[in-house]
Design a protein around this motif. Sequence first.
Motif, PDB file in Angstrom:
ATOM      1  N   ALA A 157      -9.116 -10.856   8.893  1.00 36.80           N
ATOM      2  CA  ALA A 157      -9.645 -10.056   7.778  1.00 36.80           C
ATOM      3  C   ALA A 157      -9.020  -8.662   7.787  1.00 36.80           C
ATOM      4  N   ARG A 158      -8.894  -8.103   8.992  1.00 36.53           N
ATOM      5  CA  ARG A 158      -8.311  -6.765   9.078  1.00 36.53           C
ATOM      6  C   ARG A 158      -6.853  -6.773   8.640  1.00 36.53           C
ATOM      7  N   PHE A 196       0.506  -3.433  -1.742  1.00 39.94           N
ATOM      8  CA  PHE A 196       0.279  -3.021  -3.133  1.00 39.94           C
ATOM      9  C   PHE A 196       0.450  -1.523  -3.348  1.00 39.94           C
ATOM     10  N   ILE A 197       0.233  -0.735  -2.305  1.00 41.94           N
ATOM     11  CA  ILE A 197       0.522   0.702  -2.432  1.00 41.94           C
ATOM     12  C   ILE A 197       2.022   0.886  -2.666  1.00 41.94           C
ATOM     13  N   GLY A 247      -2.420  -6.202   2.854  1.00 40.56           N
ATOM     14  CA  GLY A 247      -2.601  -6.238   1.398  1.00 40.56           C
ATOM     15  C   GLY A 247      -2.527  -4.858   0.787  1.00 40.56           C
ATOM     16  N   SER A 248      -3.226  -3.899   1.392  1.00 39.19           N
ATOM     17  CA  SER A 248      -3.217  -2.561   0.783  1.00 39.19           C
ATOM     18  C   SER A 248      -1.833  -1.943   0.861  1.00 39.19           C
ATOM     19  N   ILE A 293       4.176  -1.296  -3.896  1.00 38.87           N
ATOM     20  CA  ILE A 293       4.534  -1.768  -5.245  1.00 38.87           C
ATOM     21  C   ILE A 293       4.136  -0.728  -6.289  1.00 38.87           C
ATOM     22  N   MET A 341      -5.477  -8.763   6.573  1.00 40.38           N
ATOM     23  CA  MET A 341      -5.445  -8.947   5.125  1.00 40.38           C
ATOM     24  C   MET A 341      -5.661  -7.591   4.422  1.00 40.38           C
ATOM     25  N   TYR A 342      -6.567  -6.801   4.978  1.00 39.06           N
ATOM     26  CA  TYR A 342      -6.834  -5.472   4.411  1.00 39.06           C
ATOM     27  C   TYR A 342      -5.636  -4.552   4.594  1.00 39.06           C
TER      28      TYR A 342
END
Lengths: 146, 465
Positions: free
Chosen positions: A10-11, A21-22, A17-18, A24, A13-14
Amino acid sequence: MAERFTKSMARNMYMGGSLFFILIFIGLTLDTVRQLPERDNRENLTESVEHGKKLWEDNNCVGCHSLIGEGAYFAPELGNVFYRRGGEESFKIFFKSWMNAQPLGIEGRRAMPQFNLNDEELEALADFLEYAAKMNTNDWPPNIEG
Amino acid sequence: MKYESQAVAMPYFIFALILFAGQILFGLILGTQYVIGDFLFPEIPFNVARMVHTNLLIVWLLFGFMGAAYYLIPAEAETELYSPKLAKLLFWVFAAAGTLTIIGYLAVPYATLAEITGNDLLPTMGREFLEMPTITKVGVVIVALGFLFNIGMTVLKGRKTVINIVLITGLVGLALMFLFSFYNPVNLALDKFFWWYVVHLWVEGTWELIMASILAFVLIKVTGVDREVIEKWLYVIIAMALISGILGTGHHFFWIGPPEYWLWLGSIFSAIEPIPFFMMTLFAFNMVNRRRREHPNRAATLWALGCAVMAFLGAGVWGFLHTLAPINYYTHGSQITAAHGHMAFYGAYVMIVITLISYAMPTLRGRPNGNSNKAQVAEMWSFWLMTIAMVFITLFLTAAGVLQVWIQRLPESGEALNFMATQDKLALFYWLRLVSGVVFFIGLVVYLWSFFIGGEDPAIEAAES
């Protein structure tokens, strides 16, 4: 959540993922800034327009009106008011007399304060609204009423 | 309350609630001006009342977040706050700056305020939600730096939990994004584009981290569910919040100048923005169902559940309603936007701050098991009054918005009704919204009154485990 999905997954992924996308988002920001010159009508950013934007801000016009749909929804949209009220031919004449006639003093009607702008300031504000009306907004608003 | 220094949160909560009351009073003025156009004109024009309404909201939420951090961080870090003195000092600085700014809005015309506060030197004023004078903005930055230093040092010397790291990440992000409020180019397209860096990346980015971590904290406290489980949920929720929310900023770039690819990107990513909010609802109900104790502070649990549901409805569902570009083309800047804004702010951010206050305040007042039953009953009444009133405010504004789109936006030029004539047609909905607003205010009065109800500590049904 399933037992196999662990906290460290989960960590990751956070974090992953962030970060992804930051990056991008930063890339797209740069691309947008690069493309804006063809779209934002900057060739018409005169000193008068600049003065007009300052007047727009100093009098908190956005506290009642919207400008390209952003702002308050208490008074008419002004992003296309240039076209709605006469365009090249007569917008300035309309605008000056309208501003000088405020407040209209009709009982119960929404009222606009008198901002006591002089002729040169009204000219600048009108130039700002004309400049805003000529930005490429992907064809917004849908009709002349804004 | 385990650590004495947590008590510095108290003035932050009290002042936040005072400002909340002010915000709602000005909301009632605005609601009245929507139906009686010249109400209080020219003493308090609409733009001034709106600025007070929205700025009070932002400032009281910031007070709430700071109070929450001062309460939560020592508890999570299991150590006293680095400097309670600094926290107290910053309270007075921020309270003074906020109060002076509001007085400035009300006492002099905005243009005069801009002039005397030196807006000519660095013009940042007159943009929606960022109306505060430049010097107030500088003050906010100073307060934020001191605040972040204080809680950062506390975490450094104490236990680092997922909750306090996520909370700090959200707060640092909030402060960083605020710096874009100092960038105000003459070019309107650039101005608007980066204005959203503050506004969107606050409420649909960094603030979600703050909200999720506070929710996780309160859920651990009231349910006693294992921290490992809660932290896993927290990570997944904030992962989804940022994965959807960062590019979701694009739903604001449809019509303000940026290129057309934002129509696609903004639509797709903002369409998944409801997911983290839906997960928060699942999270809250799941944890409460799997609770290992019956916490006697039932009011706090109610707020936590209500917050998750209302945030999903207001931010998730009402956001989705108008976020797809082909729909937004007609609804952009209509009363539908206002409907969404009201329920989203109430559900996500007002309710999360109240959730924490509801849990924390009794402990700060020497009632570790929560307020008396009588006080809790009043508080739960206020929950339902405010929440149902907000549902109706949202429904009436949505109805007004749909009608507005129907008669002003959908028809061709020449056939569409103009703005002012359309507004007259919406009057019935605006009246109903005002009535709902009065009910909300009554709920708020009940809420504030609940703090003054004494009585015995609630019976502890199942002793604290």
